[in-house]
Scaffold this motif. Structure first.
Motif, PDB file in Angstrom:
ATOM      1  N   ALA A 237       0.850  -1.194   0.000  1.00 28.81           N
ATOM      2  CA  ALA A 237       0.000   0.000   0.000  1.00 28.81           C
ATOM      3  C   ALA A 237       0.886   1.245   0.000  1.00 28.81           C
ATOM      4  O   ALA A 237       1.835   1.358   0.772  1.00 28.81           O
ATOM      5  N   ALA A 238       0.570   2.171  -0.877  1.00 26.22           N
ATOM      6  CA  ALA A 238       1.363   3.393  -1.000  1.00 26.22           C
ATOM      7  C   ALA A 238       0.425   4.556  -1.299  1.00 26.22           C
ATOM      8  O   ALA A 238      -0.801   4.409  -1.374  1.00 26.22           O
ATOM      9  N   GLY A 239       1.002   5.747  -1.483  1.00 24.15           N
ATOM     10  CA  GLY A 239       0.205   6.906  -1.843  1.00 24.15           C
ATOM     11  C   GLY A 239      -0.849   7.219  -0.799  1.00 24.15           C
ATOM     12  O   GLY A 239      -0.609   7.122   0.411  1.00 24.15           O
ATOM     13  N   LEU A 240      -2.038   7.598  -1.263  1.00 15.46           N
ATOM     14  CA  LEU A 240      -3.117   7.984  -0.364  1.00 15.46           C
ATOM     15  C   LEU A 240      -3.548   6.815   0.527  1.00 15.46           C
ATOM     16  O   LEU A 240      -3.818   7.001   1.717  1.00 15.46           O
ATOM     17  N   ALA A 241      -3.596   5.611  -0.050  1.00 18.59           N
ATOM     18  CA  ALA A 241      -3.982   4.435   0.744  1.00 18.59           C
ATOM     19  C   ALA A 241      -2.984   4.189   1.870  1.00 18.59           C
ATOM     20  O   ALA A 241      -3.361   3.948   3.018  1.00 18.59           O
ATOM     21  N   GLY A 242      -1.688   4.255   1.541  1.00 15.73           N
ATOM     22  CA  GLY A 242      -0.667   4.056   2.550  1.00 15.73           C
ATOM     23  C   GLY A 242      -0.720   5.126   3.633  1.00 15.73           C
ATOM     24  O   GLY A 242      -0.581   4.828   4.827  1.00 15.73           O
ATOM     25  N   ALA A 243      -0.946   6.374   3.217  1.00 14.37           N
ATOM     26  CA  ALA A 243      -1.033   7.470   4.181  1.00 14.37           C
ATOM     27  C   ALA A 243      -2.240   7.293   5.092  1.00 14.37           C
ATOM     28  O   ALA A 243      -2.189   7.591   6.297  1.00 14.37           O
ATOM     29  N   CYS A 244      -3.346   6.805   4.535  1.00 12.65           N
ATOM     30  CA  CYS A 244      -4.548   6.580   5.336  1.00 12.65           C
ATOM     31  C   CYS A 244      -4.303   5.483   6.371  1.00 12.65           C
ATOM     32  O   CYS A 244      -4.731   5.597   7.525  1.00 12.65           O
ATOM     33  N   ILE A 245      -3.611   4.428   5.978  1.00 12.12           N
ATOM     34  CA  ILE A 245      -3.287   3.353   6.910  1.00 12.12           C
ATOM     35  C   ILE A 245      -2.434   3.886   8.053  1.00 12.12           C
ATOM     36  O   ILE A 245      -2.686   3.596   9.235  1.00 12.12           O
ATOM     37  N   GLU A 246      -1.437   4.679   7.731  1.00  9.51           N
ATOM     38  CA  GLU A 246      -0.592   5.267   8.773  1.00  9.51           C
ATOM     39  C   GLU A 246      -1.403   6.163   9.700  1.00  9.51           C
ATOM     40  O   GLU A 246      -1.198   6.168  10.921  1.00  9.51           O
ATOM     41  N   HIS A 247      -2.354   6.904   9.126  1.00 10.35           N
ATOM     42  CA  HIS A 247      -3.197   7.786   9.932  1.00 10.35           C
ATOM     43  C   HIS A 247      -4.066   6.972  10.890  1.00 10.35           C
ATOM     44  O   HIS A 247      -4.161   7.299  12.080  1.00 10.35           O
ATOM     45  N   ILE A 248      -4.688   5.908  10.389  1.00 10.43           N
ATOM     46  CA  ILE A 248      -5.531   5.065  11.246  1.00 10.43           C
ATOM     47  C   ILE A 248      -4.708   4.469  12.377  1.00 10.43           C
ATOM     48  O   ILE A 248      -5.133   4.469  13.544  1.00 10.43           O
ATOM     49  N   ASN A 249      -3.516   3.974  12.064  1.00 11.19           N
ATOM     50  CA  ASN A 249      -2.667   3.371  13.092  1.00 11.19           C
ATOM     51  C   ASN A 249      -2.230   4.370  14.150  1.00 11.19           C
ATOM     52  O   ASN A 249      -1.950   3.997  15.294  1.00 11.19           O
ATOM     53  N   SER A 250      -2.185   5.642  13.799  1.00 13.97           N
ATOM     54  CA  SER A 250      -1.745   6.677  14.751  1.00 13.97           C
ATOM     55  C   SER A 250      -2.843   7.119  15.706  1.00 13.97           C
ATOM     56  O   SER A 250      -2.577   7.847  16.660  1.00 13.97           O
ATOM     57  N   GLN A 251      -4.077   6.682  15.478  1.00 16.03           N
ATOM     58  CA  GLN A 251      -5.202   7.172  16.276  1.00 16.03           C
ATOM     59  C   GLN A 251      -5.397   6.436  17.594  1.00 16.03           C
ATOM     60  O   GLN A 251      -6.150   6.870  18.459  1.00 16.03           O
ATOM     61  N   HIS A 252      -4.775   5.255  17.732  1.00 17.37           N
ATOM     62  CA  HIS A 252      -4.854   4.480  18.974  1.00 17.37           C
ATOM     63  C   HIS A 252      -6.297   4.134  19.345  1.00 17.37           C
ATOM     64  O   HIS A 252      -6.686   4.177  20.526  1.00 17.37           O
ATOM     65  N   CYS A 253      -7.078   3.828  18.336  1.00 17.68           N
ATOM     66  CA  CYS A 253      -8.456   3.386  18.529  1.00 17.68           C
ATOM     67  C   CYS A 253      -8.577   1.910  18.162  1.00 17.68           C
ATOM     68  O   CYS A 253      -7.776   1.408  17.360  1.00 17.68           O
ATOM     69  N   PRO A 254      -9.545   1.200  18.727  1.00 18.54           N
ATOM     70  CA  PRO A 254      -9.757  -0.184  18.278  1.00 18.54           C
ATOM     71  C   PRO A 254     -10.149  -0.209  16.811  1.00 18.54           C
ATOM     72  O   PRO A 254     -10.919   0.634  16.341  1.00 18.54           O
ATOM     73  N   VAL A 255      -9.605  -1.178  16.080  1.00 17.63           N
ATOM     74  CA  VAL A 255      -9.838  -1.274  14.641  1.00 17.63           C
ATOM     75  C   VAL A 255     -10.354  -2.670  14.298  1.00 17.63           C
ATOM     76  O   VAL A 255      -9.785  -3.669  14.731  1.00 17.63           O
ATOM     77  N   ILE A 256     -11.430  -2.704  13.517  1.00 16.13           N
ATOM     78  CA  ILE A 256     -11.971  -3.956  13.005  1.00 16.13           C
ATOM     79  C   ILE A 256     -11.696  -3.995  11.512  1.00 16.13           C
ATOM     80  O   ILE A 256     -12.179  -3.142  10.756  1.00 16.13           O
ATOM     81  N   ALA A 257     -10.891  -4.964  11.085  1.00 11.48           N
ATOM     82  CA  ALA A 257     -10.555  -5.097   9.664  1.00 11.48           C
ATOM     83  C   ALA A 257     -11.522  -6.075   9.008  1.00 11.48           C
ATOM     84  O   ALA A 257     -11.790  -7.151   9.545  1.00 11.48           O
ATOM     85  N   ILE A 258     -12.039  -5.690   7.841  1.00 10.61           N
ATOM     86  CA  ILE A 258     -12.969  -6.542   7.105  1.00 10.61           C
ATOM     87  C   ILE A 258     -12.188  -7.413   6.124  1.00 10.61           C
ATOM     88  O   ILE A 258     -11.529  -6.912   5.220  1.00 10.61           O
ATOM     89  N   ASP A 259     -12.260  -8.699   6.318  1.00  8.86           N
ATOM     90  CA  ASP A 259     -11.618  -9.748   5.539  1.00  8.86           C
ATOM     91  C   ASP A 259     -10.136  -9.897   5.858  1.00  8.86           C
ATOM     92  O   ASP A 259      -9.669 -10.987   6.131  1.00  8.86           O
ATOM     93  N   LEU A 260      -9.367  -8.809   5.795  1.00 11.35           N
ATOM     94  CA  LEU A 260      -7.941  -8.841   6.119  1.00 11.35           C
ATOM     95  C   LEU A 260      -7.487  -7.404   6.340  1.00 11.35           C
ATOM     96  O   LEU A 260      -7.990  -6.496   5.679  1.00 11.35           O
ATOM     97  N   PRO A 261      -6.572  -7.167   7.275  1.00 14.06           N
ATOM     98  CA  PRO A 261      -6.090  -5.800   7.465  1.00 14.06           C
ATOM     99  C   PRO A 261      -5.532  -5.227   6.169  1.00 14.06           C
ATOM    100  O   PRO A 261      -4.728  -5.877   5.483  1.00 14.06           O
ATOM    101  N   SER A 262      -5.955  -4.046   5.809  1.00 17.25           N
ATOM    102  CA  SER A 262      -5.504  -3.436   4.563  1.00 17.25           C
ATOM    103  C   SER A 262      -3.987  -3.272   4.566  1.00 17.25           C
ATOM    104  O   SER A 262      -3.390  -2.822   5.543  1.00 17.25           O
TER     105      SER A 262
END
Length: 517
Positions: free
Chosen positions: A137-162
């Protein structure tokens, strides 16, 4: 349960659509509803939810989830990532429907600086990329993943973590991957879920049935399977009313040395608690009193040497043989293992010190009886077969080892995997971190020995032993704690496991018989 590749999962989707028949939109609806039901069972309605949806079918699943959570009166927001201008048809259909049927706030994000700050206590649902990723994952998708990981909230991944590859190793050093708290794997488990290197991303994973066509799954060819409760019930053998101790075999355990008699005792307990009719432990003199005091049910064959094994008993009476727990590395003990390999007419279970002895004498492997069993933890396997770059390569090496030596490998870990001589892998899903203690592997060796001695086929005995070993630990953890689990607890609780399987087996047979009346 089969573990299919992502290409096979796509084929299963297509087969279901063609043969049920059902539209792809309706199948997506089914998947989204199934995930929503799980979420409602685990997340309280007062918890705010933010769903990050990509423009593909994984994002479409997220939009369906958003609609149904809204109907259940959850506070839901949706962030749609525009990292491509192309939307799948089912995604577009569900986006239109979401706007039409709800008042959910939908934010379209096309720039890296547009990500929202997520309030503490919010549950994030990752529906960005799903399981079909073929490059990092790169570009906007990669940046979004990094942003989600920085929020320290519980995360539910659908099918597989992006960002996580489903069928191959994901490089830890370069990967941008969602760090999920829970992963909801649709219909079947994904291969990537079973490896320790992915745990930091996967979290706890759950299988969410969505009704893919069973005919396709039944006919799909795969070398990877998840051993289930139903498999254990099927393999478990009820005892005959007119059986006797001779009906359940005579097991031989070559084990123990000065200071390591405990390993022999734990293995012996495992064998007897698994149903062996008779058990003989061949021990050095120093271990005899300890064994006979700890386990009077065990017959003892006494070696000529005081503190370690140097001779073999007559092997003719024994239906299964195990060696390794606590035997040490004395030269004469090594020569005894060599003689065992040359003399035995039945497969041998090699564990612990015996594996290291073979690793130090690799030419002996060519003479190991076909169908023998190796039960290494990762470090022991590394000594035996070489160092692997990652967990995926280690399992590939285990497959190659099993095929080359016409043997079985029980590669121990959180998801212990039984690898057969044909390279087929059976992953286990019982057990817990409480098993990460000395002696639990010795107990597992004893369980395997006990099952093989009484006539279970190897392909039945190995996964059943691993399953029962883990299930016993799970029962102990429920009654005590993971921290308090001791290796001796496993044998003590095996009776509970066998009782559960026995009751399920009888119930199954009763229902089966009733169907003919």
């Amino acid at each position: 349960m089969k573990i299919l590749s992502i290409d096979q999962v796509r084929e299963a989707d297509a087969y279901t659509i063609a043969h049920e028949p059902i539209t792809s939109t309706a199948l997506m609806e089914r998947a989204g509803v199934a995930c929503t039901d799980w979420i409602k069972g685990h997340i309280p309605p007062e918890a705010p939810v933010v769903i990050f949806a990509g423009p593909g079918n994984n994002g479409g699943d997220g939009l369906v989830i958003a609609r149904h959570l809204y109907s259940a009166r959850y506070s839901v927001k949706v962030c749609v990532l525009a990292f491509t201008k192309k939307h799948t048809l089912d995604f577009s259909h569900n986006l239109i429907r979401l706007k039409k049927e709800t008042e959910i706030e939908i934010t379209h994000i096309a720039e890296k600086d547009a990500f929202p700050v997520i309030a503490s206590g919010t549950v994030i649902i990752d529906a960005l990329l799903g399981s079909g990723l073929t490059r990092p994952a790169a570009g906007l998708a990669g940046a979004c993943i990094e942003h989600i990981n920085s929020q320290h909230c519980p995360v539910i991944a659908i099918d597989l973590p992006s960002g996580l590859f489903a069928d191959e190793y994901t490089d830890h050093d370069t990967a941008t991957v969602i760090q999920a708290t829970h992963t909801l794997s649709l219909e079947l488990p994904k291969y990537a879920l079973f490896f320790a290197c992915n745990h930091r991303w996967v979290g706890l994973w759950h299988i969410i049935p969505i009704g893919l066509h069973q005919e396709y799954i039944n006919n799909a060819v795969t070398g990877n399977h998840l051993y289930t409760d139903a498999d254990a019930v099927s393999s478990y053998k009820l005892r005959s009313k007119f059986s006797h101790k001779g009906s359940y075999g005579h097991a031989l355990l070559l084990s123990g040395s000065y200071g390591k008699t405990g390993a022999a005792v734990l293995s012996a307990h495992g064998a007897m608690a698994s149903g062996a009719g008779l058990l003989t432990a061949h021990l050095p003199k120093v271990s005899v009193t300890i064994m006979q005091t700890s386990l009077p049910e065990c017959i003892v064959s006494v070696d000529q040497e005081e503190t370690y094994i140097t001779h073999l008993p007559d092997l003719q009476p024994y239906s299964a043989i195990a060696t390794g727990p606590g035997i040490g590395f004395e030269e004469r003990t090594e020569q005894t293992i060599k003689l065992l390999i040359q003399t035995a007419t039945v497969p041998i279970i090699f564990d612990a010190d015996a594996i290291t002895i073979l690793a130090n004498n690799p030419t002996w492997l060519a003479f190991v009886p076909p169908g023998s069993v190796f039960t290494p933890h990762p470090k022991e396997f590394e000594r035996l077969a070489g160092k692997a770059k990652d967990d995926f390569e280690r399992l590939s090496m285990a497959r190659a080892f099993a095929v080359k030596h016409r043997s079985w490998v029980v590669l121990k870990g959180a998801h212990t995997v039984v690898v057969g001589p044909d390279g087929t892998c059976l992953f286990n899903d019982t057990g817990n971190p409480g098993l990460a203690k000395g002696g639990t592997g010795d107990t597992l060796t004893g369980i395997i020995l006990g099952l093989l001695a009484q006539g279970y086929k190897t392909h039945e005995a190995l996964p059943l032993a691993v399953f029962a070993h883990g299930m016993a630990a799970d029962i102990v953890a429920e009654e005590k704690s993971k921290d308090a689990i001791m290796a001796s607890d496993i044998s003590n609780y095996l009776g509970v496991v066998w009782k559960i399987l026995e009751q399920k087996k009888i119930k199954h047979l009763t229902l089966f018989t009733a169907s003919f009346l």
